[in-house]
Design a protein around this motif. Sequence first.
Motif, PDB file in Angstrom:
ATOM      1  N   LEU A 486      41.363  40.081  52.424  1.00  0.00           N
ATOM      2  CA  LEU A 486      41.121  39.857  51.010  1.00  0.00           C
ATOM      3  C   LEU A 486      40.303  40.987  50.444  1.00  0.00           C
ATOM      4  CD1 LEU A 486      40.137  36.085  51.120  1.00  0.00           C
ATOM      5  CD2 LEU A 486      42.296  37.029  50.358  1.00  0.00           C
ATOM      6  N   CYS A 489      35.485  40.640  45.228  1.00  0.00           N
ATOM      7  CA  CYS A 489      35.553  40.301  43.816  1.00  0.00           C
ATOM      8  C   CYS A 489      34.143  40.124  43.298  1.00  0.00           C
ATOM      9  CB  CYS A 489      36.358  39.018  43.625  1.00  0.00           C
ATOM     10  SG  CYS A 489      36.525  38.540  41.902  1.00  0.00           S
ATOM     11  N   TRP A 533      48.018  37.231  48.387  1.00  0.00           N
ATOM     12  CA  TRP A 533      46.833  36.865  49.153  1.00  0.00           C
ATOM     13  C   TRP A 533      47.104  35.554  49.882  1.00  0.00           C
ATOM     14  CZ3 TRP A 533      43.212  40.595  49.111  1.00  0.00           C
ATOM     15  CH2 TRP A 533      43.277  41.529  48.069  1.00  0.00           C
ATOM     16  N   GLN A 547      41.227  36.288  41.792  1.00  0.00           N
ATOM     17  CA  GLN A 547      41.121  35.458  42.984  1.00  0.00           C
ATOM     18  C   GLN A 547      40.128  34.310  42.798  1.00  0.00           C
ATOM     19  OE1 GLN A 547      40.647  37.573  46.772  1.00  0.00           O
ATOM     20  NE2 GLN A 547      41.057  39.438  45.622  1.00  0.00           N
TER      21      GLN A 547
END
Length: 556
Positions: A486, A489, A533, A547
């Motif tokens: 991932l 963020c 993802w 996300q």
Amino acid sequence: MSDEKEGDELVRKLAELAKKKESEPPPELTSEVVINLAGMTPLQYAQQLAREAKKYKTPVKLLEKAVEAVKVEQESEKLLEPHWEVIPAEEAVDAASLFAKIEARILQHVAMPKQLAFVCALWTGQSWIHEHATYSPILYVTSAERDSGKTTIMGIIGFLVRRSLSSVGISAAALYRSIEKWHPTFVIDEADEAFVDNPELRQVINSGWTRGQGVVRCDPDTNEPRKFSTFCPKAIASKGKKAPDTILSRAIFITQKRRTKAERVAHFSHVDDGGFQRLRSQLARWAADNGAVLGSAQPAMPEGFLNRLASNWQLMFAIADSFGEGKRAREAARQIAGGTDLISAGVELLQDLKAMFNASTLDYLTSKAIIASLIADPEKRWAEWNRGKPITEKGVAGLLHEYQIISRDVGPEDRRVKGYRKADFADAWNRYEPPEKESTPSDPDNLPRSRAEPCNDSIFAENSAAQDELAAREKFDGFSSEINALRGCAGKNAEIAPSSKFSADLDLDADFDDGLGALRRCAHCGRPGAEIWNFDGRAVPLHDICQQPWADKEGV
């Protein structure tokens, strides 16, 4: 023997000689004789025609027609434009390098997405092997406003395609007579109003999409009906798309935008040069070496490419496949086809009615309810369907009648009214609903010139600077193979724990690839450019900054 008798004998012998000569077959009328007559001055021709007709015992009118036919053939062999004369390159041509050069030459003068320049290059190549083509899609260059590079594109294409015949507008008769005479590639600019109230031109353009088709017209010389071929490559430029859907469905669209100050291009002088000459020479050699094979190829089609859409791209896919750029060509085709609204009024009505049925718990819709829903949206065609007036129940019935769908009495037994049953639409929806409706590709007006921009919703604007810095893939301790699962963020909950169900040896790009690439839309914001993802074994398309909001919303 007296003089009188001698004279009679001489007359008799001459008559016998004349009779004998008449009984002899005439000399053969060869093509050289006809060509010689065709090359005479008008005065010489008038003096000699009757003599030759008598000599070869041929009717004067028949000999005149033969001479006229030779003159027409000689005229057609004359090169209308200097750039029509092309000497094929002596050495075999590397196709990948050739089409890369064509694309680069277009981009040198025009600000446009590379994918669209690539499509123009493929269509240019197609014009050189058109004799092997079955279908002839129109290259339709359009823009919302003027000064968007359309004329420049047409000028460049005019120096690259085979036997380009440039024109600003054209009549139907001029079109098919030019095809008959020169077999050119038409490059028609400023066609904004060409198809308005011009059914004959529409017929000629439509018939020219398929090999073997044409129009039947009376020959002005003989007044006899005959067929004129209309099959040739055609590139058309116009502001907007003011053409019937029958023409638009035969087209591949190149949608231009006015360039910004930041987009630098070289000025195009609309003059032939050595670069164009070399490219034409290489195209001629490439066509001679590869045309027959490419013309018979049956390339694989992307999902949803059926019927005319598939036929439009068939030869260009074959060309791209031949030098290893098939995937790129199909991506460009999906983007162009997905951003081109070509559905007919009937299909649009079917779609709107399906949406109404899906929003209803009933298995029928009344005609009054349908009309109310259709005209509620002022931006749709139904609000001003007939000369500024909204569509009526009769108008809906007329459109649906084409699909064998008719109105019935629907509703409760004590309150029956006119309407439509959902079951009656099943066949029409199955046959005419555009494929992959749920995954509409991006608009070609917004084709990425580089990588697609992430979503920029205002609620995330404050995080943009941090997101750029944290865009690199993070490694997580829970993965022994250190798979980049991932991306980071920004925000308080930047950490999204990798799923325990995620396999350490799973190649995310390979195993979860849906083939959409830059067309993939985000599950949170709905915009293109998302990447896949993994959440608890579930492949979810998301932008980096989407996300966390998506995970919060889904409770992941």
